[in-house]
Design an enzyme around this catalytic site. Structure first.
Site, PDB file in Angstrom:
ATOM      1  N   SER A   1      -2.926  -7.915   3.190  1.00  0.00           N
ATOM      2  CA  SER A   1      -3.172  -7.677   4.612  1.00  0.00           C
ATOM      3  C   SER A   1      -3.630  -8.943   5.328  1.00  0.00           C
ATOM      4  O   SER A   1      -3.258  -9.172   6.481  1.00  0.00           O
ATOM      5  CB  SER A   1      -4.228  -6.579   4.791  1.00  0.00           C
ATOM      6  OG  SER A   1      -3.768  -5.377   4.265  1.00  0.00           O
TER       7      SER A   1
ATOM      8  N   HIS B   1       0.842  -1.207   0.000  1.00  0.00           N
ATOM      9  CA  HIS B   1       0.000   0.000   0.000  1.00  0.00           C
ATOM     10  C   HIS B   1       0.882   1.264   0.000  1.00  0.00           C
ATOM     11  O   HIS B   1       0.596   2.221  -0.722  1.00  0.00           O
ATOM     12  CB  HIS B   1      -0.870   0.058   1.262  1.00  0.00           C
ATOM     13  CG  HIS B   1      -1.867  -1.047   1.404  1.00  0.00           C
ATOM     14  ND1 HIS B   1      -1.981  -1.810   2.536  1.00  0.00           N
ATOM     15  CD2 HIS B   1      -2.819  -1.514   0.542  1.00  0.00           C
ATOM     16  CE1 HIS B   1      -2.962  -2.690   2.390  1.00  0.00           C
ATOM     17  NE2 HIS B   1      -3.480  -2.538   1.183  1.00  0.00           N
TER      18      HIS B   1
ATOM     19  N   ARG C   1      -1.979  -6.208  -8.186  1.00  0.00           N
ATOM     20  CA  ARG C   1      -0.834  -7.063  -7.889  1.00  0.00           C
ATOM     21  C   ARG C   1      -0.631  -8.131  -8.958  1.00  0.00           C
ATOM     22  O   ARG C   1       0.476  -8.401  -9.382  1.00  0.00           O
ATOM     23  CB  ARG C   1      -1.027  -7.775  -6.540  1.00  0.00           C
ATOM     24  CG  ARG C   1      -0.778  -6.868  -5.357  1.00  0.00           C
ATOM     25  CD  ARG C   1      -1.250  -7.492  -4.082  1.00  0.00           C
ATOM     26  NE  ARG C   1      -2.670  -7.782  -4.165  1.00  0.00           N
ATOM     27  CZ  ARG C   1      -3.436  -8.116  -3.130  1.00  0.00           C
ATOM     28  NH1 ARG C   1      -2.907  -8.246  -1.945  1.00  0.00           N
ATOM     29  NH2 ARG C   1      -4.722  -8.333  -3.292  1.00  0.00           N
TER      30      ARG C   1
ATOM     31  N   LYS D   1     -18.028  -5.829   7.616  1.00  0.00           N
ATOM     32  CA  LYS D   1     -16.801  -6.624   7.548  1.00  0.00           C
ATOM     33  C   LYS D   1     -16.060  -6.523   8.883  1.00  0.00           C
ATOM     34  O   LYS D   1     -15.744  -5.405   9.323  1.00  0.00           O
ATOM     35  CB  LYS D   1     -15.921  -6.087   6.403  1.00  0.00           C
ATOM     36  CG  LYS D   1     -14.847  -7.043   5.939  1.00  0.00           C
ATOM     37  CD  LYS D   1     -14.255  -6.553   4.610  1.00  0.00           C
ATOM     38  CE  LYS D   1     -12.837  -7.019   4.394  1.00  0.00           C
ATOM     39  NZ  LYS D   1     -12.219  -6.386   3.222  1.00  0.00           N
TER      40      LYS D   1
HETATM   41  O1  PNS Z   1      -8.753  -2.840   0.478  1.00  0.00           O
HETATM   42  P1  PNS Z   1     -10.025  -3.388  -0.130  1.00  0.00           P
HETATM   43  O2  PNS Z   1     -10.862  -4.091   0.920  1.00  0.00           O
HETATM   44  O3  PNS Z   1      -9.769  -4.233  -1.342  1.00  0.00           O
HETATM   45  O4  PNS Z   1     -10.869  -2.078  -0.617  1.00  0.00           O
HETATM   46  C1  PNS Z   1     -12.146  -2.219  -1.196  1.00  0.00           C
HETATM   47  C2  PNS Z   1     -12.851  -0.851  -1.293  1.00  0.00           C
HETATM   48  C3  PNS Z   1     -12.877  -0.158   0.055  1.00  0.00           C
HETATM   49  C4  PNS Z   1     -12.102   0.021  -2.272  1.00  0.00           C
HETATM   50  C5  PNS Z   1     -14.286  -1.109  -1.831  1.00  0.00           C
HETATM   51  O5  PNS Z   1     -14.867  -2.149  -1.097  1.00  0.00           O
HETATM   52  C6  PNS Z   1     -15.180   0.116  -1.737  1.00  0.00           C
HETATM   53  O6  PNS Z   1     -14.934   1.126  -2.366  1.00  0.00           O
HETATM   54  N1  PNS Z   1     -16.233  -0.001  -0.923  1.00  0.00           N
HETATM   55  C7  PNS Z   1     -17.183   1.073  -0.687  1.00  0.00           C
HETATM   56  C8  PNS Z   1     -18.575   0.659  -1.137  1.00  0.00           C
HETATM   57  C9  PNS Z   1     -18.747   0.897  -2.629  1.00  0.00           C
HETATM   58  O7  PNS Z   1     -18.568   1.983  -3.132  1.00  0.00           O
HETATM   59  N2  PNS Z   1     -19.114  -0.180  -3.369  1.00  0.00           N
HETATM   60  C10 PNS Z   1     -19.370  -0.099  -4.784  1.00  0.00           C
HETATM   61  C11 PNS Z   1     -18.174  -0.446  -5.615  1.00  0.00           C
HETATM   62  S1  PNS Z   1     -18.342  -2.053  -6.288  1.00  0.00           S
END
Ligand code: PNS
Length: 160
Positions: free
Chosen positions: A129, A17, A90, A41
């Site tokens: 993570s 990150h 990645r 979560k």
């Molecule tokens: O580090 P992560 O868990 O892969 O990040 C995922 C994240 C936070 C980028 C994604 O889950 C997100 O933006 N969630 C907010 C809800 C949202 O906007 N969902 C619609 C997009 S599919």
């Protein structure tokens, strides 16, 4: 001024990150690293803990701001008047999920929120993570994956 949001769970932040944050900070005038507060979560670290961790590891990068958000990314981006999201890629295993998320965000934002992908440095392509949490939970060595400040917090979370 170009601003991008780098959203994620950061539970905890890893060198992967940090690499993306550093590189994004050279491309955009400002990078907002936004920790998702997701009540659905179960996270190891509370959102304020993750924010503090990120503040510590990015303290030397002047154009980086740490924040948190809940709800949809498109709504958060709109509230900040930002139309670029940054995500790290990645490997091919990330691609389906990331493509789907980027296309969904583009669609539901009415074509406003673009996603820019940065390919992860090969040195960090194995990092995630959840693996870091797993290793730390068994008191393993995570020094190659996270900064010392984060490793210490992991140890105390798991009671070592
Ligand atoms: O580090 P992560 O868990 O892969 O990040 C995922 C994240 C936070 C980028 C994604 O889950 C997100 O933006 N969630 C907010 C809800 C949202 O906007 N969902 C619609 C997009 S599919």
């Amino acid at each position: 001024m170009s601003t991008a949001i780098y959203p994620g769970s950061f539970d905890p932040v890893t060198y992967g990150h940090i690499d993306i944050i550093k590189r994004a900070s050279t491309i955009f005038d400002k990078v907002i690293v936004a920790v998702l507060d997701n009540p659905r979560k179960k996270a190891l670290f509370l959102v304020p803990e993750r924010v503090k961790m990120l503040e510590e590891v990015t303290k030397d990068i002047p154009n980086v701001e740490i924040d948190s958000f809940s709800g949809l990314l498109i709504d958060y981006a709109r509230s900040k008047d930002v139309n670029i999201a940054v995500r790290g890629l990645r490997a091919m295993t990330d691609f389906d999920y990331e493509l789907h998320m980027a296309q969904t965000n583009f669609l539901i934002s009415g074509g406003k929120l673009e996603t820019v992908f940065l390919t992860t440095d090969l040195a960090y392509s194995y990092l995630c993570s959840s693996t870091v949490r797993e290793i730390a939970s068994f008191n393993g060595d995570v020094s190659q994956s996270v900064p010392e400040s984060v490793a210490k917090l992991l140890k105390s979370k798991y009671g070592y």
